[in-house]
Motif scaffolding. Structure first.
Motif, mmCIF file in Angstrom:
data_model
loop_
_atom_site.group_PDB
_atom_site.id
_atom_site.type_symbol
_atom_site.label_atom_id
_atom_site.label_comp_id
_atom_site.label_asym_id
_atom_site.label_seq_id
_atom_site.Cartn_x
_atom_site.Cartn_y
_atom_site.Cartn_z
ATOM 1 N N GLY A 1 0.815 -1.204 0.000
ATOM 2 C CA GLY A 1 0.000 0.000 0.000
ATOM 3 C C GLY A 1 0.845 1.248 0.000
ATOM 4 N N GLU A 2 1.903 1.209 0.794
ATOM 5 C CA GLU A 2 2.766 2.384 0.871
ATOM 6 C C GLU A 2 3.523 2.612 -0.432
ATOM 7 O OE1 GLU A 2 3.732 2.322 5.621
ATOM 8 O OE2 GLU A 2 4.543 0.788 4.312
ATOM 9 N N VAL A 3 3.855 1.521 -1.098
ATOM 10 C CA VAL A 3 4.535 1.645 -2.387
ATOM 11 C C VAL A 3 3.609 2.343 -3.380
ATOM 12 C CG1 VAL A 3 5.434 0.363 -4.344
ATOM 13 C CG2 VAL A 3 6.041 -0.327 -2.039
ATOM 14 N N GLU A 4 2.349 1.961 -3.372
ATOM 15 C CA GLU A 4 1.357 2.605 -4.239
ATOM 16 C C GLU A 4 1.328 4.108 -3.965
ATOM 17 O OE1 GLU A 4 -0.455 2.098 -7.201
ATOM 18 O OE2 GLU A 4 0.703 0.325 -6.648
ATOM 19 N N LYS A 5 1.338 4.428 -2.684
ATOM 20 C CA LYS A 5 1.328 5.832 -2.279
ATOM 21 C C LYS A 5 2.563 6.550 -2.819
ATOM 22 C CE LYS A 5 -0.774 6.108 1.958
ATOM 23 N NZ LYS A 5 -0.606 6.002 3.423
ATOM 24 N N LEU A 6 3.680 5.866 -2.742
ATOM 25 C CA LEU A 6 4.927 6.451 -3.229
ATOM 26 C C LEU A 6 4.831 6.724 -4.729
ATOM 27 C CD1 LEU A 6 7.894 7.254 -2.712
ATOM 28 C CD2 LEU A 6 8.510 4.919 -3.265
ATOM 29 N N TYR A 7 4.268 5.768 -5.478
ATOM 30 C CA TYR A 7 4.113 5.970 -6.917
ATOM 31 C C TYR A 7 3.267 7.210 -7.199
ATOM 32 C CZ TYR A 7 5.948 1.261 -7.745
ATOM 33 O OH TYR A 7 6.737 0.159 -7.791
ATOM 34 N N ASN A 8 2.201 7.365 -6.432
ATOM 35 C CA ASN A 8 1.353 8.542 -6.604
ATOM 36 C C ASN A 8 2.133 9.818 -6.357
ATOM 37 O OD1 ASN A 8 -0.842 6.978 -7.216
ATOM 38 N ND2 ASN A 8 -1.636 6.939 -5.119
ATOM 39 N N VAL A 9 2.937 9.787 -5.286
ATOM 40 C CA VAL A 9 3.743 10.964 -4.960
ATOM 41 C C VAL A 9 4.706 11.258 -6.101
ATOM 42 C CG1 VAL A 9 5.499 11.862 -3.411
ATOM 43 C CG2 VAL A 9 3.560 10.610 -2.493
ATOM 44 N N ILE A 10 5.307 10.223 -6.628
ATOM 45 C CA ILE A 10 6.263 10.417 -7.723
ATOM 46 C C ILE A 10 5.561 11.059 -8.917
ATOM 47 C CG2 ILE A 10 7.658 9.181 -9.433
ATOM 48 C CD1 ILE A 10 8.523 7.301 -7.205
ATOM 49 N N ASP A 11 4.368 10.581 -9.212
ATOM 50 C CA ASP A 11 3.593 11.171 -10.303
ATOM 51 C C ASP A 11 3.348 12.656 -10.073
ATOM 52 O OD1 ASP A 11 3.310 9.294 -12.187
ATOM 53 O OD2 ASP A 11 1.379 8.507 -11.482
ATOM 54 N N LYS A 12 2.951 12.955 -8.838
ATOM 55 C CA LYS A 12 2.650 14.337 -8.483
ATOM 56 C C LYS A 12 3.896 15.214 -8.650
ATOM 57 C CE LYS A 12 -0.263 14.754 -4.663
ATOM 58 N NZ LYS A 12 -0.347 14.941 -3.204
ATOM 59 N N LEU A 13 5.037 14.683 -8.180
ATOM 60 C CA LEU A 13 6.288 15.430 -8.265
ATOM 61 C C LEU A 13 6.647 15.710 -9.717
ATOM 62 C CD1 LEU A 13 8.354 13.534 -5.550
ATOM 63 C CD2 LEU A 13 7.339 15.785 -5.349
ATOM 64 N N LYS A 14 6.466 14.687 -10.549
ATOM 65 C CA LYS A 14 6.775 14.830 -11.964
ATOM 66 C C LYS A 14 5.964 15.974 -12.579
ATOM 67 C CE LYS A 14 6.898 11.335 -15.016
ATOM 68 N NZ LYS A 14 6.709 9.950 -15.520
ATOM 69 N N LYS A 15 4.690 15.978 -12.225
ATOM 70 C CA LYS A 15 3.810 17.024 -12.779
ATOM 71 C C LYS A 15 4.276 18.399 -12.341
ATOM 72 C CE LYS A 15 -0.304 14.295 -13.566
ATOM 73 N NZ LYS A 15 -0.737 13.354 -12.505
ATOM 74 N N GLN A 16 4.888 18.471 -11.152
ATOM 75 C CA GLN A 16 5.394 19.771 -10.686
ATOM 76 C C GLN A 16 6.738 20.118 -11.309
ATOM 77 O OE1 GLN A 16 5.509 19.677 -6.385
ATOM 78 N NE2 GLN A 16 3.418 18.919 -6.248
ATOM 79 N N GLY A 17 7.229 19.265 -12.183
ATOM 80 C CA GLY A 17 8.501 19.529 -12.845
ATOM 81 C C GLY A 17 9.724 19.115 -12.050
ATOM 82 N N ILE A 18 9.499 18.330 -10.999
ATOM 83 C CA ILE A 18 10.627 17.867 -10.189
ATOM 84 C C ILE A 18 11.212 16.590 -10.809
ATOM 85 C CG2 ILE A 18 11.263 16.964 -7.930
ATOM 86 C CD1 ILE A 18 8.960 18.725 -6.799
ATOM 87 N N SER A 19 12.531 16.541 -10.878
ATOM 88 C CA SER A 19 13.172 15.355 -11.439
ATOM 89 C C SER A 19 13.485 14.369 -10.323
ATOM 90 C CB SER A 19 14.474 15.732 -12.139
ATOM 91 O OG SER A 19 14.261 16.801 -13.014
ATOM 92 N N ILE A 20 13.492 13.092 -10.691
ATOM 93 C CA ILE A 20 13.754 12.059 -9.691
ATOM 94 C C ILE A 20 14.759 11.063 -10.231
ATOM 95 C CG2 ILE A 20 12.717 10.084 -8.484
ATOM 96 C CD1 ILE A 20 10.122 11.886 -8.447
ATOM 97 N N ILE A 21 15.758 10.784 -9.431
ATOM 98 C CA ILE A 21 16.665 9.680 -9.763
ATOM 99 C C ILE A 21 16.239 8.508 -8.896
ATOM 100 C CG2 ILE A 21 19.032 8.839 -9.731
ATOM 101 C CD1 ILE A 21 19.989 11.676 -10.143
#
Lengths: 327, 518
Positions: free
Chosen positions: B178-198
């Motif tokens: 469940g928490e992993v799912e939450k993390l994926y959502n957060v990553i999506d949100k960050l991407k939309k804000q233009g934040i890059s992720i390694i």
């Protein structure tokens, strides 16, 4: 309310109260205002040093040279007295010079610990012996009495406000200042952060060396203040007067709930720790217990306090490690 | 402005005796999720530490941030540019409150006497926690949180920092599905804000799910950067290892002999309950389950590190009463722990001293003193039979690679002539070549009649080595499978949902706690 009771400081406070109750039966003199003031005034030096030691121990280090540093500053100001005029300026000069000398000694410790990365116990054992040796060389171990002290200093030493001696106010000021630094300044939070996990501290950009240097220099600063307090209290400079006091200082800090491995501790706790040790000693004196037994009891209490701390910490960790087993 | 947020060029890093990175480059676009992959020891962590300012690269390295040449020589440089790193081992302060942990580091550039603004700290922390849908009290110390919650606090910190680039090193390793799912959502949100992720992970399925681009490192060298569309799993594996490797599922049909080892109704409060199983001669028994399902706790109870509350353990029909690990060794049980470097080896000592350690009291000469000659002979034998490389038994154990260190640990326990060996995550942190060797070794030991129990969360490994598989969930055995009928999917089914649910397994991508890749 619940959170207050749960706090470590509260349990120490309860022990202090319990001890007071017991001692008031042992000796009718114990539970008097005068006796209490005597206890506190007599332990101002230890308390000031313990306040500084709290920061050092929170970072996970230790400073065993504090008593020696205090003596060194006291010897220097004692000798300085004959050059100072009989005026209030002398007090001001004193409060400038003593802390500065203390800071220099503390900074030397701090630099050796942070830059050269020698364990603090080794560094401060070294400086402890260097200072003690130098002090004995310079003084020949001789006692310096108040005959050449400036008069205003003696007035200062005897000053009371609302029936409470000046040294108690000095301690209060030191405690509040240090509490504020620890709780409300960036450097104070960094002290706790480094003690909690130094690797994390480095990763979030906290300057590890600077914080270490700070805690030792601050310890030195308070050793300077403690030197003034010691000189004012005894109205003399005794090169051997504080021998071994570092152990009592460390004991008080640990008794006050500061974790010897760093990360946890508070000024309030330390003050309670000092009070606990002081009352115990006072009680044993009032109960006519021999001094060597006092040492045994003090030592035993330290070991018990540290063991208790470790065991309760491990219990807490074990609770967290549990797995939810399906029924 | 360039489309790249960050460019790192000519990055080399030499440690005494080792070139960890050799002319590596890394380019991160704005708003992308960039997977950094490679085997253990490929240089990922070193590269990240250079980006973080923790390590200084060899001269010649160049950094460009938002199109401009930049300098990163200390952690503060990275922080001030908006680079946040979430390390696998986390960078939290157990003694400080959640709120302060989230906030800390923001003011590192300010004067030491700056007053701490507690109200701001609370506000910022609560905002970040809310963004993550986290319902925890921000005033409690972090040491009271579970590892998964701690991981989320670390992510909250990166959010609170207004980071432009967030590095996540194995962020899902201790999260529940469940928490992993939450993390994926957060990553999506960050991407939309233009934040890059390694994103660094060993779980290939996960990487394909989240990443836009891949950069592959191998042996400290740059292999290449690729778009996710042009990439397949086998191709990625080939790039990582430089050869084609996938595990074959164990096809062997073993002659199962007599029962060696029998655990009956073993329970320990707060760890596991009613565990019963048998281990027969010639077979490898695999035990799997999510992190925190009680596998390691079970192994440690069998080995006497902790004491079970109820139940019995039998070895060749004889009831064992194991009170401590020394007792277990005496009875012929060996345990090869997960934390090889801290619990399995003395890194500063030679290979010889490590191997002879458990039986040192038996290697005596006629004066009743330790016989060095016997010690050396013993070590040389094992170095030869287990093919420990380099074949220099006088070397300190710490100088050998992960795979060879693991062989030393195995040799050490073999010297005690055990009847049963429990391997706990035996190939954790070992590269693929060495993994296969360890797998073969476990099979060989089983064939020679030693009882082999292997605990692993890597499903391909479980399938490749075991003959029979126990799946644990919440401290109980949720399922038992023969390797012939086992698949990654049905194992995951038991691990996540237990046996009560008879429906067909529907999840694959969510099953993140167990690695499905290599």
């Amino acid at each position: 309310m619940k959170s207050i009771i749960k706090q470590k400081e509260f349990s120490i406070f309860m022990i202090v109260v319990l001890l007071c109750v017991v001692l008031s039966f042992v000796s009718p003199v114990f539970l008097t205002f005068e006796n209490f003031l005597d206890i506190i005034e007599g332990n101002v030096v230890m308390a000031i040093l313990a306040v500084g030691m709290t920061l050092v121990i929170i970072t996970g280090d230790i400073d065993v040279s504090v008593a020696a540093a205090t003596t060194a500053v006291a010897v220097i100001i004692g000798n300085l007295f004959s050059f100072l005029p009989d005026s209030w300026i002398s007090i001001l000069i004193l409060f400038l010079i003593a802390p500065v000398i203390g800071i220099i000694i503390g900074a030397i410790n701090g630099l050796l610990v942070s830059k050269i990365k020698i364990p603090a116990i080794v560094v401060t054992l070294g400086t402890l012996n260097i200072i003690n040796g130098l002090v004995l060389y310079l003084t020949n171990g001789q006692y310096l009495n108040s005959s050449n002290f400036p008069k205003p200093f003696l007035t200062f030493a005897n000053f009371e406000f609302l029936g409470i001696p000046i040294l108690v106010y000095l301690l209060t000021a030191v405690a509040i200042l240090t509490w504020f630094i620890l709780k409300h300044t960036l450097i104070g939070r960094s002290v706790l952060a480094i003690g909690g996990k130094s690797q994390s501290a480095v990763r979030v950009g906290i300057n590890y060396n600077k914080v270490k240097l700070f805690v030792f220099a601050y310890m030195g600063f308070l050793a300077g203040i403690a030197a003034i307090a010691q000189t004012a209290y005894t109205k003399a400079v005794d090169p051997n007067g504080l021998l071994g006091v570092e152990m009592m200082v460390i004991a008080a800090v640990v008794l006050g709930g500061t974790n010897i491995q760093g990360g946890r501790g508070s000024i309030q706790g330390t003050l309670l720790g000092v009070l606990l040790l002081a009352i115990m000693q006072n009680g044993m004196i009032l109960a006519h217990i021999d001094t060597f037994w006092q040492k045994v009891v003090t030592g035993a209490i330290i070991v018990i306090a540290v063991s208790y701390d470790q065991i309760s910490y491990r219990r807490q960790q074990a609770k967290l490690a549990k797995i939810e087993v399906e029924a | 402005m360039s489309e790249y947020l960050l460019q790192m060029k000519n990055i080399s890093k030499t440690f005494p005796g080792v070139k960890a990175l050799d002319n590596v480059e890394l380019e991160i676009k704005k708003g992308e999720v960039h997977a950094l992959i490679g085997e253990n020891g490929a240089g990922k962590s070193t590269l990240i530490k250079i980006l973080a300012g923790v390590y200084t690269p060899d001269p010649g390295a160049r950094f460009f941030f938002e199109g401009k040449e930049a300098e990163i020589s200390k952690p503060l440089d990275a922080t001030m540019k908006g680079i946040s790193i979430i390390y696998q081992d986390l960078s939290l302060f157990p003694n400080l409150s959640v709120a302060e942990n989230i906030y800390i580091g923001r003011d590192s550039h300010k004067k030491p006497w700056t007053k701490v603004k507690w109200n701001d700290i609370k506000k910022i922390a609560n905002k970040a926690l809310k963004e993550l849908d986290m319902d925890i009290d921000a005033s409690i110390p972090v040491e009271q949180l579970s590892i998964a919650q701690q991981q989320m606090v670390e992510i909250a910190r990166a959010l609170a920092f207004d980071s432009k680039l967030i590095v996540m090193d194995e962020p899902t390793s201790s999260l529940s599905a469940g928490e992993v799912e939450k993390l994926y959502n957060v990553i999506d949100k960050l991407k939309k804000q233009g934040i890059s992720i390694i994103f660094i992970s060993h779980k290939l399925k996960e990487l394909f799910k989240v990443s836009d681009r891949f950069t592959v490192l191998r042996d400290g060298k740059f292999v290449g950067s690729y778009d996710a569309q042009d990439m397949t799993e086998p191709k990625l594996i080939q790039l990582m290892v430089g050869r084609n490797v996938t595990y074959e599922k164990n096809q062997a049909t073993v002659e199962v002999g007599e029962t060696i080892f029998k655990v009956n109704q073993l329970s320990k409060e707060g760890n596991f309950k009613d565990i019963s199983f048998e281990l027969r001669k010639g077979e490898v028994l695999g035990i799997t389950g999510l992190v925190g399902s009680g596998r390691t706790e079970l192994a440690q109870a069998i080995f006497g590190i902790s004491t079970p509350d109820a139940g019995t353990i039998e070895l060749y029909g004889k009831k064992l009463s194991i009170r401590n690990s020394a007792g277990a060794v005496k009875e012929g049980v060996a345990y090869i722990p997960e934390a090889r470097q801290t619990q399995g080896l003395v890194l500063e000592q030679s290979v010889i001293n490590n191997i002879s350690l458990p039986i040192i009291s038996k290697l005596k000469n006629k004066f009743r003193l330790t016989d060095r000659k016997q010690e050396v002979k013993l070590a040389e034998e094992y170095v030869k039979t287990l093919d420990i490389r380099p074949a220099l038994p006088h070397l300190d154990a710490g100088n050998l690679s992960g795979g060879n260190q693991q062989k030393i640990v195995i040799a050490k326990w073999l010297s005690t002539k055990p009847k049963v060996i429990i391997f706990d995550e035996p190939t954790n942190g070992i590269d693929i070549g060495a993994k296969t060797e360890i797998h073969k070794l476990m099979r060989k030991l089983a064939n020679e009649g030693i009882g082999v129990i292997m605990i692993s969360s890597e499903l391909p490994e479980i399938l490749a080595v075991s003959d029979r598989i126990l799946v644990m969930r919440h401290g109980r055995i949720a399922g038992e499978l023969n390797v012939a009928e086992a698949t990654q999917e049905n194992i995951m089914h038991y691990a996540l949902q237990g046996k009560s649910n008879g429906k067909a397994p529907t999840f694959v991508a969510e099953s993140n706690q167990m690695s499905q890749g290599v």
